[in-house]
Design a protein around this motif. Structure first.
Motif, PDB file in Angstrom:
ATOM      1  N   ARG A 475       0.825  -1.209   0.000  1.00 15.13           N
ATOM      2  CA  ARG A 475       0.000   0.000   0.000  1.00 15.13           C
ATOM      3  C   ARG A 475       0.857   1.256   0.000  1.00 15.13           C
ATOM      4  O   ARG A 475       0.340   2.365  -0.104  1.00 15.13           O
ATOM      5  N   GLU A 699      -4.622   4.572 -16.943  1.00 15.40           N
ATOM      6  CA  GLU A 699      -3.915   3.912 -15.844  1.00 15.40           C
ATOM      7  C   GLU A 699      -3.977   4.787 -14.582  1.00 15.40           C
ATOM      8  O   GLU A 699      -2.955   5.279 -14.105  1.00 15.40           O
ATOM      9  N   GLN A 701      -4.248   4.059 -11.598  1.00 13.32           N
ATOM     10  CA  GLN A 701      -3.560   3.504 -10.428  1.00 13.32           C
ATOM     11  C   GLN A 701      -2.077   3.850 -10.394  1.00 13.32           C
ATOM     12  O   GLN A 701      -1.400   3.555  -9.405  1.00 13.32           O
ATOM     13  N   THR A 702      -1.560   4.479 -11.454  1.00 15.02           N
ATOM     14  CA  THR A 702      -0.160   4.889 -11.470  1.00 15.02           C
ATOM     15  C   THR A 702      -0.048   6.325 -10.961  1.00 15.02           C
ATOM     16  O   THR A 702      -0.460   7.264 -11.653  1.00 15.02           O
ATOM     17  N   ALA A 729      -6.435  10.561  -6.818  1.00 14.85           N
ATOM     18  CA  ALA A 729      -5.216   9.741  -6.860  1.00 14.85           C
ATOM     19  C   ALA A 729      -4.749   9.363  -5.456  1.00 14.85           C
ATOM     20  O   ALA A 729      -4.279   8.247  -5.227  1.00 14.85           O
ATOM     21  N   ARG A 732      -6.396   6.397  -4.036  1.00 16.54           N
ATOM     22  CA  ARG A 732      -5.842   5.139  -4.529  1.00 16.54           C
ATOM     23  C   ARG A 732      -4.439   4.887  -3.997  1.00 16.54           C
ATOM     24  O   ARG A 732      -4.057   3.746  -3.732  1.00 16.54           O
ATOM     25  N   SER A 733      -3.653   5.958  -3.877  1.00 21.18           N
ATOM     26  CA  SER A 733      -2.247   5.849  -3.436  1.00 21.18           C
ATOM     27  C   SER A 733      -2.021   6.859  -2.318  1.00 21.18           C
ATOM     28  O   SER A 733      -1.438   7.927  -2.537  1.00 21.18           O
TER      29      SER A 733
END
Length: 781
Positions: A475, A699, A701-702, A729, A732-733
Motif C-alpha cells: 500500500r 492507468e 492507479q499509477t 489519486a 488510490r495511493s
C-alpha cells in the motif's frame, strides 16, 4: 531497468507475465494410458546426436541403477515431453472439434501424422502438424514446430483425467479470454514459445541456440524429456568410473559436482508436541536447490547449471512479489513450489523435497496426509482438540488445512508448500486467503477466526509473520518500514522473505533503510545480496562503487552480474588493474546474460539500457529497435527508445516512435505520457494536456501519471480540476510522496489547515530524516 527485468516476473512493465515458466508443471501420479516404458534408441532415455559433451543419456544408467530407473520410468519427469506418436499421444484425434470464443480447432490424423486445423498467426485457418507431446497428467499439451525452429504450444489442451472426474475432453487454457493473432498469448506468439518458456524444464541439457541475426532457433537437448542427467549432471565421468576401478579416490564417483548431502537427521517425535524435537543443519546446494531449478518461479541467465550450486549461480528467482504471492506469502499466480517451501518451518528445520517425495518416481512416500506421519503423531493432530472437527471421513486432514490448493491451467490442482497455520484472522484484516473459508465458502473469515480462537485461545502462533509488513508495503504505507527492516535483518527469517523485505524497502527511503540495505549486502544468502545490490539503484556513483565493488568478486554469478548492472556508468579508467579486470568481467557477464535471452524484448531492453549507461548510444539504439521488432506493441520499449532519441537531441524521431506505439497499442498509458512530455518541451500545451489526461484515465492507479496531469492542470490555471485529480489519486495511493507534496502546497495556499496537516503528517512518516518536513508537520499539529 534492472537485471531482474527479464528474469524476475512482475518487477517491471517489461517483465510482467513472461515467467509462467514451464507450460505444464509436473505432479505426482502418471496416467498409465499408452505410456512407453522402453529404454533405448528413439525411446525414453535415448541420447540425441547433438548432446553436449559429457552427457550419456538415461539408458546408460539402467544397468547399474535398475530400481531407480523403474521408478523414474513411472514418473512424469520421464514423460515430460515426447515425440507425437501413438504410444505418447493421449488426446482424441478422431476428427475432434472444439470451439472457444470465436476460435475453433479440429484435431485429426493424416496417416501417421497428428494434425490440428486452427487459426494461424495471419488469422487464417490452416492445418499444422503436431510434432511433440507436452506433459501427461492432468492435462497434455501439444507443440507445433515451425521452419524457424520455434516450437509453439497450442491453446487447446487435452484433459487426461478419467471421464468420471471431468476428463477425456479438449479445453482452452484461457477460458475467459478471446485471444487475437496479434496477442502475445496467441498460440503462435512469444508467450507460448517452448524454446524460452518451457524447454529447459521439460528436457535435459537444453541449449536454446537462438540466432539473433537470423531470428531463428536451433534448440537442442541431450534427451527430449527429463532424464537422470537433468538432476545429476553429465555422467560420462561417472560411467567411466563405474566401468573402471570404482576406487575411493575419484571425487564424486566421477561426477563433476553433486548436490550437497544433508547430515543425518533425528526426526524422533517429542510426545509433548507431536513433532520432531530437533532440526538439522541444511548445507548449501542441497537437493532443494536441485529441484528449485524447475520448481521455482525464476529466469535463466546461464545454461551451465550443475548440481550442488546455488540456484542463483545460473538463475534468478523472483521475490514474493505482489501479483505472484499473497501478502502472507501463499501462492497466487503459478509460482510452483520452491518459494512456498522455503518460507516454511519444515525447510528451516532441514526437511528436503526427498523426505516427502521419492526422488525418482516423484510420488509421495506415503499416501495423502499419512506422509506427514513420518514425523508427526497422527493421533495428536487428527484429534478434535487440534482440528476443531469431529474425526471421521469428512474431517479435514493435514493437507487440506496446511497445504491449501489452487487450480491452474483450468484443471491442474496444486498445493501450497509453505505448510502454514491457517490464519483467518489475517484474512479478516488483510484480505489474504485461508484454508478454513476455502472449505467453508459460505462463512466469513471473521467467523473462522472466532472458531479458531475458541479452540486454541486468542494468541496466534506461527512461523510465518510477515503478512502485515508486506501488506502495508504494497500500500506504500510507511508503517511497513519498521517491520520490513526487522524481517530483512533477522537471520532466522527465511532468506526469500529477507530478500523480499529488502526489495520492498526500496520504496521507503530513510537512514534506517539504508543501514538495513548495507547490512543485507553481506547477507549469507545470495538472493538477499542481489536484492540489496538492486536497492542501491539511484544512489550517488561514489557510494555505489564504494559499497558494491567488493561484491564484484562474490562467489555467486547472480550477485556479480547485478553488481555489474548497477555499476554500468562506472568508468574503467582510473581504477586499479584488479578492479578494472573484475568490473570488465562483470560487464561481459551481464551482456552475455542478456544475449542469452535476445529472443525476448525484455532482454533487448535490458541490454539497451546497460549499453546506454556505458555510453554506447548506437549499441543501445540497435537493441531497443531489435526489441521493438520482436514485439512492436510493447510500450515500455518504445518509451526507452524515445528517451534515447530525446537525450541525443532527436525529438522528432522520439515523437514518431511514441506515435507508432500509440497506434499499435492505443490502450497503453506509458507512450501517451512520454509523448505529452515531449509536446510540453515543444510548448504544445493543449495537445500535451490531452495526452496526459488519456494516460491518467487509462492507468489511474499509477501515481506518476496523476501527479504530472495535476501539475499540468494547475500550471494552465485550472486548480480546481488539479485538486480533484490529486484527491482521487491519493485515495488510490494515499502515501505517494509527490501527490502528498502537491496536496500539501495546495492546502497551504488555500488555507486548509486540516488537509495540510494530514498531508504533512504522512510526508513526515515517508521522509523521517527530512527536518524541514518534520518542522512543518509539528507546526501544523
Amino acid at each position: 531497468m534492472s537485471f531482474r527485468g527479464v528474469f524476475g516476473a512482475c518487477s517491471s512493465a517489461l517483465a510482467a507475465g513472461i515467467l509462467a515458466a514451464a507450460v505444464i508443471a509436473l505432479a505426482s501420479g502418471l496416467s498409465a494410458q499408452r505410456m512407453p516404458t522402453a529404454l533405448g534408441p528413439g525411446g525414453i532415455g535415448a541420447l540425441t546426436e547433438v548432446a553436449p559433451q559429457g552427457f550419456v543419456g538415461s539408458a546408460a544408467c539402467a544397468d547399474c541403477h535398475a530400481q531407480e530407473t523403474r521408478a523414474w520410468l513411472s514418473s512424469q519427469h520421464a514423460h515430460a515431453m515426447a515425440r507425437a506418436e501413438p504410444q505418447t499421444v493421449l488426446g482424441n484425434f478422431d476428427d475432434a472439434r472444439v470451439t472457444h470464443q470465436g476460435s475453433a480447432a479440429r484435431f485429426f490424423r493424416d496417416g501417421a501424422r497428428y494434425m490440428v486445423e486452427i487459426e494461424g498467426a495471419d488469422g487464417k485457418t490452416a492445418a499444422f502438424e503436431i510434432t511433440d507431446t507436452f506433459g501427461v497428467h492432468p492435462l497434455q499439451q501439444y507443440l507445433v514446430t515451425f521452419p524457424d525452429g520455434r516450437r509453439q504450444a497450442l491453446p487447446f489442451a487435452y484433459d487426461t483425467r478419467p471421464a468420471a472426474e471431468g476428463g477425456q475432453r479438449w479445453f482452452h487454457l484461457y477460458p475467459d479470454q478471446a485471444i487475437a493473432p496479434s496477442d502475445v498469448l496467441h498460440w503462435t506468439g512469444m508467450q507460448q514459445n517452448w524454446n524460452f518458456m518451457c524447454a529447459e524444464c521439460h528436457s535435459t541439457a537444453l541449449r536454446k541456440n537462438y540466432d539473433a541475426a537470423a531470428n531463428r532457433f536451433d534448440t537442442q537437448f541431450s534427451e527430449i524429456s527429463i532424464g537422470c542427467e537433468a538432476c545429476h549432471g553429465p555422467a560420462r565421468g561417472h560411467v567411466d568410473w563405474a566401468a573402471g576401478k570404482r576406487d575411493g579416490q575419484t571425487p564424486h564417483k566421477g561426477f563433476a559436482s553433486v548436490a550437497a548431502v544433508r547430515p543425518a537427521a533425528d526426526w524422533a517425535i517429542d510426545p509433548a508436541t507431536g513433532s520432531p524435537a530437533h532440526g538439522v543443519a541444511r548445507p548449501a546446494g542441497d537437493m532443494v536447490e536441485t529441484c528449485a531449478r524447475c520448481h521455482a518461479r525464476r529466469g535463466i541467465f546461464s545454461e551451465d547449471w550443475r548440481p550442488g550450486a546455488p540456484l542463483t549461480q545460473t538463475h534468478l528467482p523472483t521475490f514474493l512479489s505482489a501479483g505472484l504471492f499473497e501478502a502472507d506469502g501463499t501462492m497466487q499466480d503459478e509460482v510452483f513450489n520452491d518459494h512456498s517451501f522455503k518460507q516454511s518451518l519444515m525447510y528451516a528445520r532441514g526437511v528436503t523435497c526427498g523426505d516427502c517425495h521419492e526422488p525418482h518416481s516423484a510420488t509421495l512416500r506415503a499416501p495423502g496426509s499419512t506422509v506427514c506421519a513420518q514425523c508427526h503423531l497422527p493421533e495428536k493432530f487428527a484429534s478434535e482438540a487440534h482440528t476443531g472437527h469431529a474425526p471421521g471421513p469428512k474431517a479435514p486432514d493435514c493437507i487440506s488445512c496446511h497445504m491449501p490448493a489452487r487450480t491452474y491451467m483450468v484443471v491442474d490442482k496444486r498445493h501450497d508448500h509453505s505448510f502454514r497455520i491457517p490464519r483467518p484472522d489475517l484474512s479478516a484484516r488483510l484480505g489474504t486467503p485461508n484454508a478454513c473459508t476455502d472449505c467453508h465458502a459460505d462463512k466469513s473469515a471473521g467467523w473462522a477466526a472466532e472458531a479458531i480462537a475458541r479452540w486454541h485461545g486468542p494468541e496466534r502462533k506461527g512461523f510465518q509473520t510477515w503478512a502485515q509488513a508486506f501488506h502495508e508495503a504494497r500500500r506504500g504505507d510507511p508503517a511497513a518500514r519498521e517491520g520490513l527492516i526487522r524481517l530483512a535483518t533477522t537471520v532466522e527469517t527465511p532468506a526469500i522473505v529477507r530478500a523480499t523485505a529488502v526489495n520492498e524497502l526500496r520504496a521507503l527511503p530513510a537512514m534506517a533503510t539504508e543501514e538495513a540495505v548495507q547490512k543485507a549486502l553481506a547477507d549469507p544468502d545470495p538472493l538477499v545480496r542481489i536484492a540489496a545490490v538492486q536497492a542501491m539503484a539511484g544512489q550517488p556513483p561514489d557510494m555505489r562503487w564504494r559499497r558494491l565493488s567488493p561484491l564484484l568478486a562474490d562467489p555467486v554469478a547472480g550477485v556479480r552480474i547485478e553488481v555489474a548492472n548497477q555499476l554500468a556508468d562506472q568508468a574503467l579508467a582510473g581504477l586499479s588493474a584488479a578492479d578494472r579486470d573484475l568490473l570488465a568481467a562483470g560487464f561481459r557477464a551481464y551482456e552475455a546474460a542478456q544475449r542469452l535471452n535476445a529472443d525476448r524484448p525484455e532482454g533487448r531492453s535490458n541490454l539497451g539500457g546497460f549499453l546506454l549507461r556505458r555510453g554506447d548510444v548506437a549499441g543501445a539504439e540497435a537493441e531497443f529497435r531489435a526489441g521493438l521488432k520482436l514485439q512492436p506493441d510493447l510500450p515500455a520499449l518504445a518509451v526507452n527508445l524515445a528517451d534515447l532519441y530525446r537525450v541525443t537531441g532527436r525529438e522528432r524521431e522520439a515523437q514518431d516512435v511514441l506515435e507508432r506505439s500509440i497506434k499499435a497499442n492505443p490502450g497503453a498509458a506509458a507512450p501517451r505520457h512520454a509523448l505529452a512530455l515531449g509536446l510540453i518541451r515543444q510548448k504544445r500545451y493543449a495537445e500535451a494536456l490531452d495526452q496526459l489526461r488519456r494516460a491518467y484515465e487509462l492507468e489511474p492507479q499509477t501515481p506518476r501519471y496523476a501527479y504530472v496531469y495535476a501539475v499540468a492542470l494547475q500550471s494552465l490555471g485550472r486548480p480546481k480540476e488539479a485538486a480533484t485529480v490529486t484527491s482521487a489519486a491519493l485515495r488510490r495511493s494515499p502515501y505517494d510522496a509527490d501527490l502528498l507534496m502537491l496536496a500539501l502546497n495546495s492546502a497551504l495556499g488555500a488555507g486548509d489547515v486540516a488537509r495540510a496537516r494530514d498531508a504533512a503528517a504522512k510526508l513526515a512518516l515517508l521522509r523521517p530524516d527530512d527536518a524541514e518536513i518534520a518542522r512543518l508537520a509539528a507546526r501544523l499539529r
